[in-house]
Design a protein around this motif. Structure first.
Motif: not given
Length: 489
Positions: A132-144
């Motif tokens: 969550l500190n840096d979610p921009y390169e992660e897949k959306g489902d993982l961030v969710k």
């Protein structure tokens, strides 16, 4: 007398301090979150583990599942974790944690987060906060999944990162971030939302989400603003709806006259959300009267919401209205909601009505299925009548659908009274009926069913699927499979 004066002074001083403290609450600010220390999973809940073990069909199930997590390919592990989540099985926390630490597969990480979210185990807090500190390169489902995880385990350390994502220009994270703050935030985060609500660049959807969260957080600082929005006829309808719900969520009794007045509005969607708001005041006469009027509203959505509210608050005054709706409503969904509510509220009148319905020859089996489902789930009444109806259906192949439905429901519950009906299902010539008898046995482990099951297993004409299930359930070894006739040869 001096003691009384001193006590009054102390109370007054505390009141001023509390008021001052409330006024001094300042809004939190977004930023980089400090990552929590790494930790292993919590000890497994023994009671939940034992309950999950009862669902194993063979003694080797535990070992097989453990090996799948340790050595399986990602798709196998993912499918198994889904099964464990569905069965609320907590026995594999150590294995899943270990595979999470070494796996590069995003799906496995997402599923593991969901698994530990269900367990409310904070062992993956460090990973979730880092994402969550840096979610921009992660897949959306993982961030969710990370948002949902920190919400479930109440990770306060995530607050700065979540607030930063609310303020970011990337709208993909807005709703999930707001929902997370609603779970992990406190007064300072509520003040953040109050200030954020004043922005002019918010979309209607964003304002709706903010309002629901303010209500969920009991952010009473927003109460005046919510009243203003809810009563504004020029405001977006959905924004007004969520404002009405938020007024109830704040649980301020001053909301009741506002909400009861809004119930006279023409739009049924707004009336539905007024009922949602009033559901938080079940002991207030004005709120209860409006909820009961909602049961007879012209629009089915309003009726549905009012019936759910009557159920959640066990409003016995609503029972006559629910019986009428169960008998006469034009919408199937409303009839089913009414039956569900009658079973939960559990009055003699409601239970007697449903039992009478089971015996009504003119009533369709589809409706009887629903009545059976809700009566067995609540367990207050109707057991004798349901078992008698099951026996009737066992004798009548024209009513197989109802027979199957009853068997499926009976198999959900442990109950010694189901012993005889389990045997009768097993003794049927219909393989689906037999399989439902096996489901009842799996739940209850009736000793009297074992000889019947062995008899089916030795019957050459028996359904192979049924026989395979019996073989697993009774752990029949290969050497037992030889029949006496085979030995004679």
């Amino acid at each position: 007398m001096k003691k009384i004066v001193l006590l009054l002074c102390l109370i007054f001083s505390f009141s001023l301090y509390a008021q001052s403290a409330d006024e001094d609450v300042k809004a939190s600010k977004g930023g980089i979150s400090e990552i929590p220390a790494a930790k292993r999973p919590k000890p497994v809940d023994k009671e939940k583990a034992a309950k999950a073990a009862e669902k194993d069909e063979t003694e080797k199930d535990y070992e097989n599942k453990s090996n799948t997590i340790k050595y399986g390919v990602p798709s196998e592990i993912s499918t198994l974790i889904d099964e464990l989540i569905k069965n609320e099985d907590p026995r594999f926390t150590e294995e899943i944690y270990d595979v999470f630490q070494v796996s590069k597969n995003t799906v496995i990480k997402q599923k593991a987060l969901t698994y530990f979210k269900q367990q409310e185990d904070p062992c993956l807090e460090d990973y979730a906060v880092e994402v969550l500190n840096d979610p921009y390169e992660e897949k959306g489902d993982l961030v969710k999944a990370c948002f949902q995880y920190v919400s479930a385990v109440k990770t306060k350390e995530a607050i700065p990162a979540v607030l930063a994502l609310i303020e970011s220009e990337n709208e993909n994270y807005f709703n999930d971030a707001i929902a997370a703050i609603g779970e992990i935030g406190g007064p300072s985060e509520a003040m953040f939302l109050v200030e954020y609500l004043e922005r002019d660049d918010l979309s209607d959807a964003q304002r709706q989400t903010l309002m629901r969260t303010c209500g969920k957080m009991h952010a009473v600082q927003t109460w005046d603003k919510m009243v203003e929005i809810a009563e504004d006829e020029d405001e977006n309808l959905y924004v007004r709806m969520y404002a009405a719900e938020a007024l109830g969520l704040m649980e301020k009794k001053e909301s009741i006259p506002v909400l009861t007045s809004l119930f006279s509005e023409n739009d049924p969607n707004l009336r539905q959300y007024v009922i949602k708001g009033l559901s938080h005041f079940p002991d207030v006469v004005e709120a209860k009267e409006t909820i009961i009027q909602g049961i007879r509203d012209e629009h089915w959505r309003v009726r549905q919401e009012a019936i759910k509210t009557a159920r959640e608050n066990k409003m016995e005054d609503a029972v006559p209205f629910l019986i009428y709706r169960a008998k006469n409503d034009s919408e199937k969904v409303i009839k089913e909601e009414a039956y569900t509510s009658l079973a939960v509220i559990n009055t003699d009148d409601g239970n007697d009505f449903m039992i009478e319905q089971l015996g009504d020859k003119k009533l369709g089996d589809g409706t009887k299925k629903k009545i059976i489902e809700v009566l067995l789930k609540e367990g207050h009444a109707g057991e004798k009548e349901i078992l008698a109806l099951a026996e009737e259906c066992l004798k009548d192949d024209k009513r197989k659908d109802l027979r199957y439905a009853i068997g499926k429901e009976l198999a959900k519950y442990e109950n010694e009274s189901y012993n005889d009906i389990c045997l009768k299902y097993l003794e049927s010539n219909d393989s689906t009926t037999q399989s439902l008898g096996l489901d009842m046995y799996k739940t209850n482990k009736f000793a009297s069913a074992v000889p019947v099951m062995r008899g089916i297993y030795s019957d050459k004409k028996a359904n192979s699927g049924v026989k395979n299930r019996i073989k697993k359930m009774l752990s029949i070894e290969e050497d037992e499979e030889k029949s006496p006739a085979a030995d004679a040869k």
